[in-house]
Design an enzyme around this catalytic site. Structure first.
Site, PDB file in Angstrom:
ATOM      1  N   HIS A   1     -31.770  -6.860 -76.446  1.00  0.00           N
ATOM      2  CA  HIS A   1     -31.445  -6.080 -77.558  1.00  0.00           C
ATOM      3  C   HIS A   1     -29.938  -5.842 -77.383  1.00  0.00           C
ATOM      4  O   HIS A   1     -29.275  -4.874 -77.783  1.00  0.00           O
ATOM      5  CB  HIS A   1     -32.061  -4.486 -77.673  1.00  0.00           C
ATOM      6  CG  HIS A   1     -33.533  -4.893 -77.918  1.00  0.00           C
ATOM      7  ND1 HIS A   1     -34.559  -4.061 -77.557  1.00  0.00           N
ATOM      8  CD2 HIS A   1     -34.231  -5.876 -78.678  1.00  0.00           C
ATOM      9  CE1 HIS A   1     -35.571  -4.505 -78.290  1.00  0.00           C
ATOM     10  NE2 HIS A   1     -35.366  -5.676 -78.808  1.00  0.00           N
TER      11      HIS A   1
ATOM     12  N   SER B   1     -43.124   1.124 -74.844  1.00  0.00           N
ATOM     13  CA  SER B   1     -44.404   1.626 -75.823  1.00  0.00           C
ATOM     14  C   SER B   1     -45.132   0.258 -76.322  1.00  0.00           C
ATOM     15  O   SER B   1     -46.040   0.460 -76.703  1.00  0.00           O
ATOM     16  CB  SER B   1     -43.972   2.521 -76.876  1.00  0.00           C
ATOM     17  OG  SER B   1     -42.912   1.843 -77.613  1.00  0.00           O
TER      18      SER B   1
END
Ligand code: OAD
Length: 257
Positions: A126, A197
């Site tokens: 990212h 997550s």
């Protein structure tokens, strides 16, 4: 988690694996004082609307607000220090490569703490808070420990707003980084999935790819995730506790070669 409660089969695999991959998320930096994204009350997306800050459209609408928010995150990261979880991942890299194995740390994080902890074999899916580029001519901007204000910072070459080198929602991941991550998880004997997550694709899809390729996956996370039920091992707890325990149980107190 005490070292003696770690699964023997996991320790044996980590000690012998030819290729070890790691996928990290913001949970690995939480103990360094950096907010995660979805933890209730404290996560970035619990306090801010991601579509107001983490999209190209948001930047187009209000480049000053977006760049100030990211620059404040960048400066905050510079005040934080890698934690024992980051250090343990650096040790794992040293042990695996020291015995001739292959290692790759694939991170979704943009805080730069893995690099500051000494990790070398790393891809940032990212991007990074520490790489800013012009939104017009793509020229890189040299950063200091000082704020980039006035916001938005302007490109010296063309005068256009300069943006953070992070991947926004709706943008493609860096092609080379994702290709390296895909290739590694398809060859790895063990994938450690730490502090994420597992909700954001395509990064999370690397876990599916690893499993489909026969790689044994181990989740280290404070809470269950959508991948919990299909993991070979799930170690529920803090990365800064579990990872050092895993290193001690696998290699004792010996440092990597
Ligand atoms: P999340 O906030 O979605 O998930 C962080 C996970 O870490 C949660 O499951 C927490 O339970 C867990 N966690 C928190 N503290 C921990 C600790 N000390 N030890 C172990 N686990 C801990 O963050 P990410 O999964 O990293 O993308 O989010 C993925 C992506 O969504 C980010 O890279 C970002 C975000 O939007 C972009 O910005 C493109």
């Amino acid at each position: 988690m005490q070292a003696d409660s770690l699964p023997e089969a996991l320790v044996e695999l980590l000690a012998a694996a030819r290729a070890v991959a790691v996928l990290t998320g913001s949970g690995v930096s939480a103990e360094s004082g950096i907010p995660t994204f979805r933890d209730a009350l404290t996560g970035h997306w619990a306090r801010f609307d991601p579509y107001e800050l983490a999209t190209p459209q948001a930047f187009g609408r209000d480049p000053a607000r977006v760049t100030e928010w990211y620059d404040q995150r960048r400066l905050a990261c510079l005040q934080c220090r890698p934690n024992a979880g980051h250090a343990a991942l650096t040790e794992i890299e040293g042990h695996v490569e020291g015995r001739g194995g292959r290692f790759l740390l694939v991170t979704q994080n943009v805080d730069g703490l893995h690099q500051r902890a000494g990790s070398r074999r790393i891809v940032e899916l990212h991007g990074s808070l520490h790489d800013w580029r012009c939104s017009g001519c793509a020229a890189s901007m040299t950063l200091a420990d000082e704020p980039l204000s006035p916001y938005p910072p302007r490109c010296r070459a063309c005068g256009q707003p300069v943006r953070p080198g992070v991947v926004w929602f709706g943008e493609m991941l860096p092609r080379d980084a994702f290709a390296a991550a895909e290739s590694m998880v398809q060859q790895a004997d063990l994938l450690l999935v730490v502090g994420t997550s597992g909700l954001v694709h395509p990064a999370a899809g690397l876990v599916d790819l690893a499993m489909d390729s026969g790689c044994a996956c181990c989740q280290i996370n404070l809470e269950p995730t959508p991948y919990t039920s299909c993991m070979r091992w799930c170690l529920q707890g803090a990365a800064g506790t579990i990872l050092p325990s895993l290193v001690r149980k696998t290699w004792g107190d010996s440092s990597p070669a």
